[in-house]
Enzyme design. Structure first.
Site, short mmCIF file in Angstrom:
data_model
loop_
_atom_site.label_atom_id
_atom_site.label_comp_id
_atom_site.label_asym_id
_atom_site.label_seq_id
_atom_site.Cartn_x
_atom_site.Cartn_y
_atom_site.Cartn_z
N ASP A 46 -3.74 -1.84 -0.26
CA ASP A 46 -3.47 -2.14 1.15
C ASP A 46 -3.96 -3.55 1.46
O ASP A 46 -5.13 -3.77 1.74
CB ASP A 46 -4.18 -1.11 2.05
CG ASP A 46 -3.92 -1.38 3.53
OD1 ASP A 46 -3.03 -2.20 3.84
OD2 ASP A 46 -4.61 -0.74 4.37
N LYS B 233 -5.09 -8.55 6.02
CA LYS B 233 -6.53 -8.32 6.16
C LYS B 233 -7.27 -9.61 5.87
O LYS B 233 -6.85 -10.38 5.02
CB LYS B 233 -6.99 -7.25 5.17
CG LYS B 233 -6.64 -5.83 5.54
CD LYS B 233 -7.20 -4.85 4.53
CE LYS B 233 -6.76 -3.43 4.81
NZ LYS B 233 -7.26 -2.86 6.07
N ASP C 294 -0.94 -3.28 9.26
CA ASP C 294 -2.12 -2.75 8.56
C ASP C 294 -2.39 -1.29 8.95
O ASP C 294 -3.20 -0.62 8.32
CB ASP C 294 -3.34 -3.64 8.87
CG ASP C 294 -4.47 -3.42 7.88
OD1 ASP C 294 -4.22 -2.78 6.83
OD2 ASP C 294 -5.59 -3.89 8.16
N ARG D 258 -0.58 5.76 8.37
CA ARG D 258 0.00 6.76 9.29
C ARG D 258 1.53 6.76 9.21
O ARG D 258 2.15 7.79 9.45
CB ARG D 258 -0.52 6.50 10.71
CG ARG D 258 -0.15 5.17 11.28
CD ARG D 258 -0.97 4.80 12.51
NE ARG D 258 -2.32 4.34 12.19
CZ ARG D 258 -3.21 3.99 13.10
NH1 ARG D 258 -2.93 4.07 14.38
NH2 ARG D 258 -4.41 3.56 12.73
N1 BES Z 1 -6.81 1.51 4.82
C1 BES Z 1 -7.20 1.08 6.09
C2 BES Z 1 -8.42 1.82 6.63
C3 BES Z 1 -9.70 1.56 5.94
C4 BES Z 1 -10.53 0.54 6.34
C5 BES Z 1 -10.11 2.37 4.90
C6 BES Z 1 -11.73 0.32 5.70
C7 BES Z 1 -11.29 2.16 4.27
C8 BES Z 1 -12.12 1.13 4.67
C9 BES Z 1 -6.06 1.27 7.08
O1 BES Z 1 -4.79 1.18 6.56
C10 BES Z 1 -6.22 0.20 8.11
O2 BES Z 1 -6.16 -0.93 7.75
N2 BES Z 1 -6.44 0.60 9.34
C11 BES Z 1 -6.63 -0.34 10.39
C12 BES Z 1 -5.96 0.23 11.61
C13 BES Z 1 -5.85 -0.75 12.73
C14 BES Z 1 -4.88 -1.85 12.36
C15 BES Z 1 -5.37 -0.01 13.96
C16 BES Z 1 -8.15 -0.48 10.62
O3 BES Z 1 -8.87 0.49 10.46
O4 BES Z 1 -8.57 -1.57 10.95
ZN ZN Z 2 -4.58 1.69 4.52
ZN ZN Z 3 -4.06 -0.82 6.46
#
Ligand code: BES
Ligand code: ZN
Ligand code: ZN
Length: 468
Positions: free
Chosen positions: A237, A244, A314, A318
């Site tokens: 990811d 990111k 990101d 979901r």
């Molecule tokens: N894979 C990440 C969530 C994550 C973050 C898992 C840190 C493990 C450690 C997910 O896909 C993500 O990036 N989520 C975002 C959502 C946001 C853009 C609403 C997040 O948590 O920042």
């Molecule tokens: Zn993710």
């Molecule tokens: Zn993500």
């Protein structure tokens, strides 16, 4: 290192180190009390004191509760790596055997795939000694299967993203199916298009690795219940175009931990020969950037038919799960539907990095999971849905938005996004597990070492074992 359950009488004491588990109270009555005191040993939790002249290792534990036994066994597993004995032995009984096995196997776990020189431990065997092997044999086998399935999950999560992409994960699932008598179906790009899994396909579009939906089935005769497990398998990811920051991208190989947990669970269930039918559905996808990438502002038509406004690429897990959950519900009429996903950083903010967030509508089911988790030695906590948070997912141009319009409650709004794709008749059968914090660690805790923890495997097996 090989773990064996043997009769105390048949233990070969030659070049064997005997472990003595001891609590501070018991220390007062210990045979070597004076010597131990001289060495400054107070039998504090996880403290060790070796008497090599007598081939003894005293292991401090506050009491004989599972949690403490697991961590002291972890301390032992780490310490003995450098010892020059042929074997280690410890007395076990039906109360402590599982915790000790978990400590030795999970606490002693190493991921050496990428080390060019791996140190070999001199100790060949850990002997669990008892009076009656038959009495403990079943519990011994069961504990071993669960601990080894947890390590299987860890190994996949820990594998570098360029070695573990969707096609490799599909191949691994096929191998698991072959070895464990499961059936395996893989949906590639063509099949996913036919299935209208457009949200899932959009996430993986910029990757050089095609997305795969993996469906494994364990189907024993006379199954009591049907369980569907769904796993987020983001083999990497990067965040996509909503890229990111550099420091947040490191460790994102672990974004496949939900998928890996589901694979570990079905492996353990089939080896334990539980009389339940289990389906594992994995959405294996890589979220990358490129000219072909899906974009913020895109509107996707999900498999269910609902349109999704993408405001952040990101928040991709979901999108993948929306389609895989929908597919899973169409394929099997399950009594329980569980999804496992490293879904949100917000879950870590809410609960800390050790605890799995549990979301869903059924209080009863959440309660049963919480009980199973305490028994299995995993931390879980419930995060409650509410209708006000749900409004934060409202889109002005589509049916739903893939991110919330407010910065708070991100783990719950992600859970509620998934809820949108759960059919009415399944609302009370479904739970979502956010393992973003619990699935991976860069500092050791409990029986977890650096890297993947295998979160979800132990508590789910504990729950499934007790299904009536
Ligand atoms: N894979 C990440 C969530 C994550 C973050 C898992 C840190 C493990 C450690 C997910 O896909 C993500 O990036 N989520 C975002 C959502 C946001 C853009 C609403 C997040 O948590 O920042
Ligand atoms: Zn993710
Ligand atoms: Zn993500």
């Amino acid at each position: 290192m090989n773990i064996q359950l043997i009769n105390k009488k048949s233990l070969d004491n030659k070049n064997n180190l005997t472990l003595k588990l001891i609590s501070p109270q018991r220390l007062e009555k210990a045979k070597f009390k004076k010597t131990l005191k001289k060495a400054g040993f107070k039998a504090e939790q996880d403290s060790l004191c070796a008497m090599h002249g007598k081939s003894l290792l005293f292991c401090g534990t506050e009491n004989h509760e599972n949690e403490n036994l697991r961590t002291v066994a972890t301390a032992v597993a780490k310490a003995i790596k450098n010892y020059d004995y042929k074997s280690v032995s410890v007395d076990v009984n039906k109360e402590n055997i599982q915790a000790l096995i978990e400590g030795f196997i999970l606490g002693g776990y190493e991921f050496n795939t990428y080390k060019s020189k791996s140190k070999k431990s001199k100790i060949k065997n850990i002997y669990l000694t008892c009076e009656d092997v038959e009495e403990l044999a079943a519990l011994f086998e069961e504990s071993l299967i669960i601990a080894e399935a947890t390590c299987f999950t860890r190994d996949i999560v820990n594998t570098a993203p360029d070695d573990m992409y969707p096609k490799v994960m599909a191949k691994l699932a096929k191998n698991l199916a072959k070895e464990n008598g499961l059936t395996c179906e893989i949906l590639g790009k063509k099949e996913l298009k036919k299935e209208k899994c457009n949200a899932m396909l959009a996430v993986g579009r910029a990757s050089r690795h095609d997305s795969k939906l993996i469906h494994l089935t364990y189907k024993p005769k006379n199954a009591k219940k049907i369980i569907s497990l769904v796993g987020k398998g983001l083999t990497y990811d990067s965040g996509g175009l909503s890229l990111k920051p550099a420091t947040s991208m490191v460790t994102m190989k672990m974004d496949k931990a939900g998928a890996c947990a589901v694979l570990g669970i079905i492996k353990a269930v089939s080896e334990l020969k539980l009389d339940i039918e289990v389906h594992a559905f994995v959405g294996a996808v890589e979220n990358m950037i490129g000219g072909d990438a899906y974009k913020p502002d895109d509107v996707l038509v999900s498999r269910k038919g609902d349109t999704i406004e993408v405001r952040n690429t990101d928040a991709e897990g979901r999108l993948v799960l929306a389609d895989v959950l929908d597919y899973a519900q169409d394929k099997t009429q399950a009594d329980y539907l569980f999804d496992f996903a490293t879904l949100t950083g917000a879950c870590m903010v809410a609960l800390g990095q050790y605890t799995t967030g549990v979301m869903g509508h059924s209080n009863r089911l959440r309660h049963d999971i919480s009980k199973a988790a305490s028994k299995a030695g995993e931390l879980t906590a419930s995060l409650p849905f509410n209708k006000h948070l749900k409004k934060q997912l409202k889109s002005e141009i589509a049916d739903i938005c893939n991110i919330s319009n407010k910065p708070y409650g991100g783990a719950i709004t992600a859970g509620m996004f998934l809820d949108n794709f759960i059919k009415k008749e399944n609302k009370n059968k479904w739970l979502h597990f956010d393992i973003a914090g619990s699935a991976y660690t860069e500092t050791p805790w409990d029986a977890n070492v650096h890297g993947a923890t295998g979160a979800g495997v132990r508590f789910m097996i504990q729950f499934l074992k007790n299904i009536k």
